[in-house]
Design a protein around this motif. Structure first.
Motif, PDB file in Angstrom:
ATOM      1  N   VAL A 199      20.858 -46.788 -13.041  1.00 11.43           N
ATOM      2  CA  VAL A 199      21.007 -47.137 -11.637  1.00 11.43           C
ATOM      3  C   VAL A 199      19.945 -46.380 -10.836  1.00 11.43           C
ATOM      4  CG1 VAL A 199      22.552 -47.171  -9.643  1.00 11.43           C
ATOM      5  CG2 VAL A 199      23.500 -47.394 -11.960  1.00 11.43           C
ATOM      6  N   ALA A 200      19.161 -47.137 -10.055  1.00 16.90           N
ATOM      7  CA  ALA A 200      18.162 -46.546  -9.163  1.00 16.90           C
ATOM      8  C   ALA A 200      18.535 -46.923  -7.733  1.00 16.90           C
ATOM      9  CB  ALA A 200      16.769 -47.060  -9.506  1.00 16.90           C
ATOM     10  N   ILE A 201      18.643 -45.921  -6.880  1.00 10.77           N
ATOM     11  CA  ILE A 201      19.061 -46.139  -5.497  1.00 10.77           C
ATOM     12  C   ILE A 201      17.975 -45.637  -4.557  1.00 10.77           C
ATOM     13  CG2 ILE A 201      20.778 -45.565  -3.740  1.00 10.77           C
ATOM     14  CD1 ILE A 201      22.684 -44.956  -6.189  1.00 10.77           C
ATOM     15  N   ASP A 202      17.561 -46.499  -3.637  1.00  8.63           N
ATOM     16  CA  ASP A 202      16.706 -46.112  -2.514  1.00  8.63           C
ATOM     17  C   ASP A 202      17.579 -46.231  -1.278  1.00  8.63           C
ATOM     18  OD1 ASP A 202      14.286 -45.671  -3.903  1.00  8.63           O
ATOM     19  OD2 ASP A 202      13.900 -47.832  -3.954  1.00  8.63           O
ATOM     20  N   THR A 203      17.779 -45.117  -0.578  1.00  5.82           N
ATOM     21  CA  THR A 203      18.684 -45.128   0.572  1.00  5.82           C
ATOM     22  C   THR A 203      18.042 -44.484   1.795  1.00  5.82           C
ATOM     23  OG1 THR A 203      20.853 -44.461   1.396  1.00  5.82           O
ATOM     24  CG2 THR A 203      19.835 -43.010  -0.245  1.00  5.82           C
ATOM     25  N   ALA A 204      18.336 -45.061   2.935  1.00  5.20           N
ATOM     26  CA  ALA A 204      17.863 -44.514   4.202  1.00  5.20           C
ATOM     27  C   ALA A 204      18.708 -43.321   4.637  1.00  5.20           C
ATOM     28  CB  ALA A 204      17.900 -45.601   5.272  1.00  5.20           C
ATOM     29  N   ALA A 205      19.910 -43.210   4.085  1.00  6.37           N
ATOM     30  CA  ALA A 205      20.835 -42.126   4.451  1.00  6.37           C
ATOM     31  C   ALA A 205      20.631 -40.946   3.505  1.00  6.37           C
ATOM     32  CB  ALA A 205      22.272 -42.628   4.387  1.00  6.37           C
ATOM     33  N   ARG A 206      19.980 -39.916   3.987  1.00  4.29           N
ATOM     34  CA  ARG A 206      19.678 -38.748   3.157  1.00  4.29           C
ATOM     35  C   ARG A 206      20.865 -37.788   3.100  1.00  4.29           C
ATOM     36  NH1 ARG A 206      14.870 -38.419   1.869  1.00  4.29           N
ATOM     37  NH2 ARG A 206      13.802 -36.470   2.169  1.00  4.29           N
ATOM     38  N   GLY A 207      20.974 -37.077   1.951  1.00  7.57           N
ATOM     39  CA  GLY A 207      21.968 -36.028   1.830  1.00  7.57           C
ATOM     40  C   GLY A 207      23.342 -36.469   1.350  1.00  7.57           C
ATOM     41  N   PHE A 208      23.447 -37.677   0.815  1.00  8.11           N
ATOM     42  CA  PHE A 208      24.737 -38.183   0.359  1.00  8.11           C
ATOM     43  C   PHE A 208      24.787 -38.339  -1.168  1.00  8.11           C
ATOM     44  CE2 PHE A 208      24.550 -39.360   4.783  1.00  8.11           C
ATOM     45  CZ  PHE A 208      25.835 -39.093   5.228  1.00  8.11           C
ATOM     46  N   GLY A 209      24.008 -37.547  -1.879  1.00  9.95           N
ATOM     47  CA  GLY A 209      23.938 -37.636  -3.335  1.00  9.95           C
ATOM     48  C   GLY A 209      25.282 -37.474  -4.025  1.00  9.95           C
ATOM     49  N   GLN A 210      26.113 -36.556  -3.548  1.00  8.71           N
ATOM     50  CA  GLN A 210      27.427 -36.350  -4.179  1.00  8.71           C
ATOM     51  C   GLN A 210      28.330 -37.566  -3.990  1.00  8.71           C
ATOM     52  OE1 GLN A 210      28.729 -32.636  -2.403  1.00  8.71           O
ATOM     53  NE2 GLN A 210      28.113 -31.499  -4.241  1.00  8.71           N
ATOM     54  N   ILE A 211      28.242 -38.195  -2.847  1.00 10.65           N
ATOM     55  CA  ILE A 211      29.048 -39.394  -2.616  1.00 10.65           C
ATOM     56  C   ILE A 211      28.560 -40.537  -3.488  1.00 10.65           C
ATOM     57  CG2 ILE A 211      29.665 -41.157  -0.903  1.00 10.65           C
ATOM     58  CD1 ILE A 211      29.706 -38.825   1.155  1.00 10.65           C
ATOM     59  N   TRP A 212      27.243 -40.716  -3.559  1.00  6.40           N
ATOM     60  CA  TRP A 212      26.695 -41.746  -4.442  1.00  6.40           C
ATOM     61  C   TRP A 212      27.112 -41.493  -5.886  1.00  6.40           C
ATOM     62  CZ3 TRP A 212      24.938 -46.386  -3.536  1.00  6.40           C
ATOM     63  CH2 TRP A 212      24.404 -46.701  -2.278  1.00  6.40           C
ATOM     64  N   GLN A 213      27.066 -40.239  -6.311  1.00  6.06           N
ATOM     65  CA  GLN A 213      27.470 -39.904  -7.685  1.00  6.06           C
ATOM     66  C   GLN A 213      28.916 -40.325  -7.932  1.00  6.06           C
ATOM     67  OE1 GLN A 213      25.600 -37.823 -10.294  1.00  6.06           O
ATOM     68  NE2 GLN A 213      27.095 -39.078 -11.378  1.00  6.06           N
ATOM     69  N   ALA A 214      29.813 -40.026  -7.011  1.00  3.88           N
ATOM     70  CA  ALA A 214      31.226 -40.393  -7.156  1.00  3.88           C
ATOM     71  C   ALA A 214      31.400 -41.912  -7.181  1.00  3.88           C
ATOM     72  CB  ALA A 214      32.048 -39.779  -6.026  1.00  3.88           C
ATOM     73  N   VAL A 215      30.696 -42.618  -6.311  1.00  4.77           N
ATOM     74  CA  VAL A 215      30.790 -44.084  -6.273  1.00  4.77           C
ATOM     75  C   VAL A 215      30.278 -44.678  -7.584  1.00  4.77           C
ATOM     76  CG1 VAL A 215      29.865 -46.168  -5.163  1.00  4.77           C
ATOM     77  CG2 VAL A 215      30.711 -44.274  -3.765  1.00  4.77           C
ATOM     78  N   MET A 216      29.165 -44.173  -8.089  1.00  4.60           N
ATOM     79  CA  MET A 216      28.606 -44.716  -9.326  1.00  4.60           C
ATOM     80  C   MET A 216      29.455 -44.341 -10.538  1.00  4.60           C
ATOM     81  SD  MET A 216      26.422 -46.558  -7.959  1.00  4.60           S
ATOM     82  CE  MET A 216      26.248 -47.366  -9.529  1.00  4.60           C
ATOM     83  N   ASP A 217      30.025 -43.145 -10.560  1.00  5.96           N
ATOM     84  CA  ASP A 217      30.923 -42.758 -11.658  1.00  5.96           C
ATOM     85  C   ASP A 217      32.140 -43.689 -11.687  1.00  5.96           C
ATOM     86  OD1 ASP A 217      29.185 -40.676 -12.262  1.00  5.96           O
ATOM     87  OD2 ASP A 217      30.525 -39.098 -11.500  1.00  5.96           O
ATOM     88  N   ASP A 218      32.708 -43.971 -10.515  1.00  4.12           N
ATOM     89  CA  ASP A 218      33.848 -44.880 -10.426  1.00  4.12           C
ATOM     90  C   ASP A 218      33.452 -46.284 -10.872  1.00  4.12           C
ATOM     91  OD1 ASP A 218      36.592 -45.693  -9.394  1.00  4.12           O
ATOM     92  OD2 ASP A 218      35.271 -46.951  -8.157  1.00  4.12           O
ATOM     93  N   PHE A 219      32.287 -46.745 -10.439  1.00  2.00           N
ATOM     94  CA  PHE A 219      31.801 -48.064 -10.828  1.00  2.00           C
ATOM     95  C   PHE A 219      31.694 -48.171 -12.346  1.00  2.00           C
ATOM     96  CE2 PHE A 219      28.034 -50.410 -12.240  1.00  2.00           C
ATOM     97  CZ  PHE A 219      28.423 -51.701 -11.926  1.00  2.00           C
ATOM     98  N   PHE A 220      31.073 -47.172 -12.979  1.00  2.00           N
ATOM     99  CA  PHE A 220      30.885 -47.257 -14.425  1.00  2.00           C
ATOM    100  C   PHE A 220      32.216 -47.139 -15.169  1.00  2.00           C
ATOM    101  CE2 PHE A 220      29.660 -45.884 -18.715  1.00  2.00           C
ATOM    102  CZ  PHE A 220      28.832 -46.952 -19.040  1.00  2.00           C
ATOM    103  N   ALA A 221      33.158 -46.414 -14.632  1.00  2.00           N
ATOM    104  CA  ALA A 221      34.483 -46.336 -15.258  1.00  2.00           C
ATOM    105  C   ALA A 221      35.162 -47.714 -15.238  1.00  2.00           C
ATOM    106  CB  ALA A 221      35.349 -45.303 -14.537  1.00  2.00           C
ATOM    107  N   ARG A 222      34.904 -48.506 -14.202  1.00  2.00           N
ATOM    108  CA  ARG A 222      35.502 -49.843 -14.089  1.00  2.00           C
ATOM    109  C   ARG A 222      34.701 -50.920 -14.808  1.00  2.00           C
ATOM    110  NH1 ARG A 222      35.244 -51.759  -9.105  1.00  2.00           N
ATOM    111  NH2 ARG A 222      33.872 -50.132  -8.311  1.00  2.00           N
ATOM    112  N   HIS A 223      33.392 -50.780 -14.832  1.00  2.00           N
ATOM    113  CA  HIS A 223      32.483 -51.788 -15.413  1.00  2.00           C
ATOM    114  C   HIS A 223      31.555 -51.089 -16.392  1.00  2.00           C
ATOM    115  CE1 HIS A 223      33.712 -54.691 -12.359  1.00  2.00           C
ATOM    116  NE2 HIS A 223      33.491 -53.766 -11.443  1.00  2.00           N
ATOM    117  N   ARG A 224      31.995 -50.938 -17.611  1.00  2.00           N
ATOM    118  CA  ARG A 224      31.224 -50.199 -18.614  1.00  2.00           C
ATOM    119  C   ARG A 224      30.131 -51.107 -19.182  1.00  2.00           C
ATOM    120  NH1 ARG A 224      32.946 -45.398 -19.396  1.00  2.00           N
ATOM    121  NH2 ARG A 224      32.058 -45.192 -21.458  1.00  2.00           N
TER     122      ARG A 224
END
Length: 105
Positions: free
Chosen positions: A45-70
């Protein structure tokens, strides 16, 4: 712009998969490109985001995504313009549905 990259192992390939683009980059939204890729069974997963400083939130969202869609042998590219985690999850689910159906969604 901030760039974030994640890699997940242990997923399952999708049979009829073809590249899919969902969403639109606009104020408070994002677009997602999901495509097959030779990644030795991984999902990247490669993310380009205009909102800086939200790496931990992105990590949690992507971890949840992969747990649901392996997924395996899949590359996901996200162009974000400040979408909330709920919108990110909605678009990710939409992209996976279209991807699994080979564009029939």
């Amino acid at each position: 712009m901030e760039q974030l990259n994640y890699r997940y192992e242990g997923g399952q390939p999708v049979a009829r998969a073809s590249a899919q683009l969902v969403g639109v980059v606009a104020s408070g939204n994002l677009e997602i490109l999901i495509e097959p890729a030779e990644l030795d069974g991984a999902c990247e997963v490669a993310i380009d985001t205009a909102a800086r400083g939200f790496g931990q939130i992105w990590q949690a969202v992507m971890d949840d995504f992969f747990a649901r869609h392996r997924l395996a042998d899949v590359r996901i590219s996200i162009n974000d313009n400040g979408a909330t985690p709920a919108i990110v999850n909605l678009r990710l689910d939409q992209a996976v549905l279209a991807y699994r159906q080979g564009g029939a969604a």
